[in-house]
Design an enzyme around this catalytic site. Structure first.
Site, PDB file in Angstrom:
ATOM      1  N   ALA A  71       0.813  -1.214   0.000  1.00 31.10           N
ATOM      2  CA  ALA A  71       0.000   0.000   0.000  1.00 31.10           C
ATOM      3  C   ALA A  71       0.847   1.266   0.000  1.00 31.10           C
ATOM      4  O   ALA A  71       0.468   2.268  -0.609  1.00 31.10           O
ATOM      5  CB  ALA A  71      -0.938   0.001   1.203  1.00 31.10           C
ATOM      6  N   THR A  72       2.004   1.239   0.667  1.00 30.59           N
ATOM      7  CA  THR A  72       2.832   2.446   0.695  1.00 30.59           C
ATOM      8  C   THR A  72       3.304   2.817  -0.696  1.00 30.59           C
ATOM      9  O   THR A  72       3.262   3.992  -1.090  1.00 30.59           O
ATOM     10  CB  THR A  72       4.027   2.260   1.647  1.00 30.59           C
ATOM     11  OG1 THR A  72       3.539   2.156   2.991  1.00 30.59           O
ATOM     12  CG2 THR A  72       4.982   3.437   1.565  1.00 30.59           C
ATOM     13  N   ASN A 151      -6.860   2.919  10.046  1.00 27.06           N
ATOM     14  CA  ASN A 151      -6.011   1.846  10.559  1.00 27.06           C
ATOM     15  C   ASN A 151      -5.875   1.835  12.073  1.00 27.06           C
ATOM     16  O   ASN A 151      -5.575   0.793  12.656  1.00 27.06           O
ATOM     17  CB  ASN A 151      -4.610   1.937   9.926  1.00 27.06           C
ATOM     18  CG  ASN A 151      -3.914   3.241  10.260  1.00 27.06           C
ATOM     19  OD1 ASN A 151      -4.472   4.318  10.083  1.00 27.06           O
ATOM     20  ND2 ASN A 151      -2.682   3.158  10.736  1.00 27.06           N
ATOM     21  N   GLN A 179      -6.946  -1.035   4.956  1.00 24.72           N
ATOM     22  CA  GLN A 179      -7.652  -1.696   6.053  1.00 24.72           C
ATOM     23  C   GLN A 179      -9.074  -2.104   5.675  1.00 24.72           C
ATOM     24  O   GLN A 179      -9.747  -2.772   6.464  1.00 24.72           O
ATOM     25  CB  GLN A 179      -7.700  -0.759   7.265  1.00 24.72           C
ATOM     26  CG  GLN A 179      -6.351  -0.444   7.876  1.00 24.72           C
ATOM     27  CD  GLN A 179      -5.781  -1.579   8.699  1.00 24.72           C
ATOM     28  OE1 GLN A 179      -6.465  -2.548   9.021  1.00 24.72           O
ATOM     29  NE2 GLN A 179      -4.514  -1.475   9.062  1.00 24.72           N
ATOM     30  N   HIS A 201      -1.273  -7.993   3.181  1.00 15.87           N
ATOM     31  CA  HIS A 201      -1.043  -8.522   4.523  1.00 15.87           C
ATOM     32  C   HIS A 201      -2.042  -8.046   5.564  1.00 15.87           C
ATOM     33  O   HIS A 201      -2.021  -8.517   6.712  1.00 15.87           O
ATOM     34  CB  HIS A 201       0.394  -8.232   4.973  1.00 15.87           C
ATOM     35  CG  HIS A 201       0.649  -6.825   5.399  1.00 15.87           C
ATOM     36  ND1 HIS A 201       0.718  -6.452   6.720  1.00 15.87           N
ATOM     37  CD2 HIS A 201       0.876  -5.696   4.686  1.00 15.87           C
ATOM     38  CE1 HIS A 201       0.977  -5.158   6.802  1.00 15.87           C
ATOM     39  NE2 HIS A 201       1.080  -4.666   5.587  1.00 15.87           N
ATOM     40  N   THR A 236      10.147  -6.882 -12.241  1.00 15.11           N
ATOM     41  CA  THR A 236       9.653  -8.246 -12.415  1.00 15.11           C
ATOM     42  C   THR A 236       8.637  -8.565 -11.330  1.00 15.11           C
ATOM     43  O   THR A 236       8.883  -8.349 -10.140  1.00 15.11           O
ATOM     44  CB  THR A 236      10.815  -9.246 -12.345  1.00 15.11           C
ATOM     45  OG1 THR A 236      11.769  -8.919 -13.357  1.00 15.11           O
ATOM     46  CG2 THR A 236      10.325 -10.666 -12.541  1.00 15.11           C
ATOM     47  N   CYS A 318       3.791   1.915  12.459  1.00 17.95           N
ATOM     48  CA  CYS A 318       4.759   2.938  12.032  1.00 17.95           C
ATOM     49  C   CYS A 318       5.082   3.887  13.181  1.00 17.95           C
ATOM     50  O   CYS A 318       6.241   4.229  13.427  1.00 17.95           O
ATOM     51  CB  CYS A 318       4.203   3.727  10.855  1.00 17.95           C
ATOM     52  SG  CYS A 318       3.692   2.704   9.461  1.00 17.95           S
TER      53      CYS A 318
END
Length: 375
Positions: A71-72, A151, A179, A201, A236, A318
């Site tokens: 997501a970042t 989140n 989320q 994840h 890739t 974070c």
């Protein structure tokens, strides 16, 4: 013994079915999905099946999905790609005070390059006042970014209304759905979303893979230059990880209603089991029930270190690295000590009622002891 895992907001356990789907592509299926031979064709077919699964969960065409590392990266591509594209003549970003740091820090970086940034406050329940948002908008706004499910406090923003306001001034609507993906229904057309970032994840998939939904004709400068494999996102593709994302999406679609009911039952069980004074941070109804952020009146001591039997947090993973108070909780009006004393409990598919009971008992004991010591 390992602590009880209640940190689903940071990451979710890998679903064994997802791991099983990934396994053939980690060793035997090692072909490069961009290669023009049997090994490559097989890997590419697996990637496209995953793309279809992700797209289906968003009610979007498969060709609008580009795979990323998470997501970042997707957020960075959406914001930087739009603001730096030659076709964009607008220079202002509008976002909310409770957004994830990847949105806020990317926006601040663009601000350092000459963009303007407007951060809209939220109400005490964590939800934006649409009047405040509309007053912040104008025809100089290039992009509006708002998170669907927060989140840290789990609240659900009125994305459809936010998108309508953004489109009314000709701005592009970006939604951080890290989320929300696989937990709440998402229809990008019904919600009016132009760009959407997600990760695997947070929905029982592997770390290191995500995606960006891009509405057709939304022009973005590539974030990573090279072979241009994903329509502007070079590199890739990691077949096994992408297969895992696709499997997680498919399973989430099948289990969404059941997962929600399970999380809701666990949340209500936890709240009913807490015998100490407690306050829920963020709106209790307009939220994903698998996220419960709690404050304890009169308690200013950080509780995490006093609960070694529980794996949870006081904010985002974070923020935990820096030790600072949650910017989300302070945006709701909490003091820094109160924010640091709050607990974020995340639970879901693999959490048991017995674990919830044990967690409640530990929290009750610690908060009671602290209250008695302060008396």
């Amino acid at each position: 013994m390992n602590p009880i895992y209640l940190d689903y907001g940071a990451t979710t356990p890998l679903d064994p079915a997802v791991a099983a789907a990934m396994e053939p592509w980690g060793v035997a299926g090692y072909g490069n999905p961009h290669s023009a031979h049997l090994w490559g064709y097989q890997a590419k077919a697996a990637v496209e099946i995953a793309r279809d699964a992700v797209a289906a969960l968003l009610h979007a065409p498969p060709e609008t999905i580009a795979f990323t590392s998470g997501a970042t990266e997707s957020v960075n591509w959406a914001l930087k790609g739009l603001l730096t594209h030659p076709s964009n003549t607008r220079r202002r970003i509008v976002t909310l005070a409770t957004e994830h740091s990847c949105v806020l820090e990317t926006a601040h970086y663009l601000e350092s390059l000459g963009a303007q940034l407007t951060i809209v406050p939220v109400r005490a329940n964590g939800i934006v006042d649409l009047g405040d948002l509309e007053r912040a908008l104008g025809e100089d706004v290039a992009l509006v970014s708002a998170m669907l499910v927060n989140n840290e406090i789990g609240v659900i923003q009125p994305i459809a209304a936010i998108a309508r306001a953004a489109h009314a001034v000709g701005a592009v609507m970006h939604c951080d759905a890290a989320q929300a993906f696989g937990k709440v229904p998402i229809d990008v057309d019904a919600l009016g979303i132009d760009l959407l970032s997600l990760t695997a994840h947070k929905v029982h998939g592997p770390k290191g893979v995500g995606a960006l939904y891009r509405r057709p004709f939304t022009m973005l400068t590539p974030l990573l230059h090279g072979g241009g494999q994903e329509d502007g996102r070079s590199g890739t593709l990691p077949t096994a990880l992408i297969v895992g994302l696709g499997a997680a999406a498919r399973i989430a679609g099948e289990r969404m209603a059941g997962d929600r009911e399970h999380a809701l039952a666990l949340r209500d069980r936890l709240l009913a089991s807490l015998t100490v004074p407690v306050e829920v941070n963020g709106d209790l109804e307009a939220r994903w029930p698998g996220n419960l952020n709690l404050g304890f009146p009169g308690i200013a001591a950080p509780l995490l270190s006093l609960l070694p039997g529980l794996a949870l947090s006081s904010g985002s993973a974070c923020a935990a690295v820096t030790g600072r108070a949650s910017h989300v909780l302070t945006a709701l009006g909490l003091s820094e000590p109160a924010a640091k004393a709050s607990l974020r409990l995340g639970f879901g598919r693999f959490t048991t009622p017995a674990e919830i009971d044990a967690a409640a008992a530990q929290i009750n004991a610690v908060v009671t002891r602290l209250s008695q010591d302060a008396a």
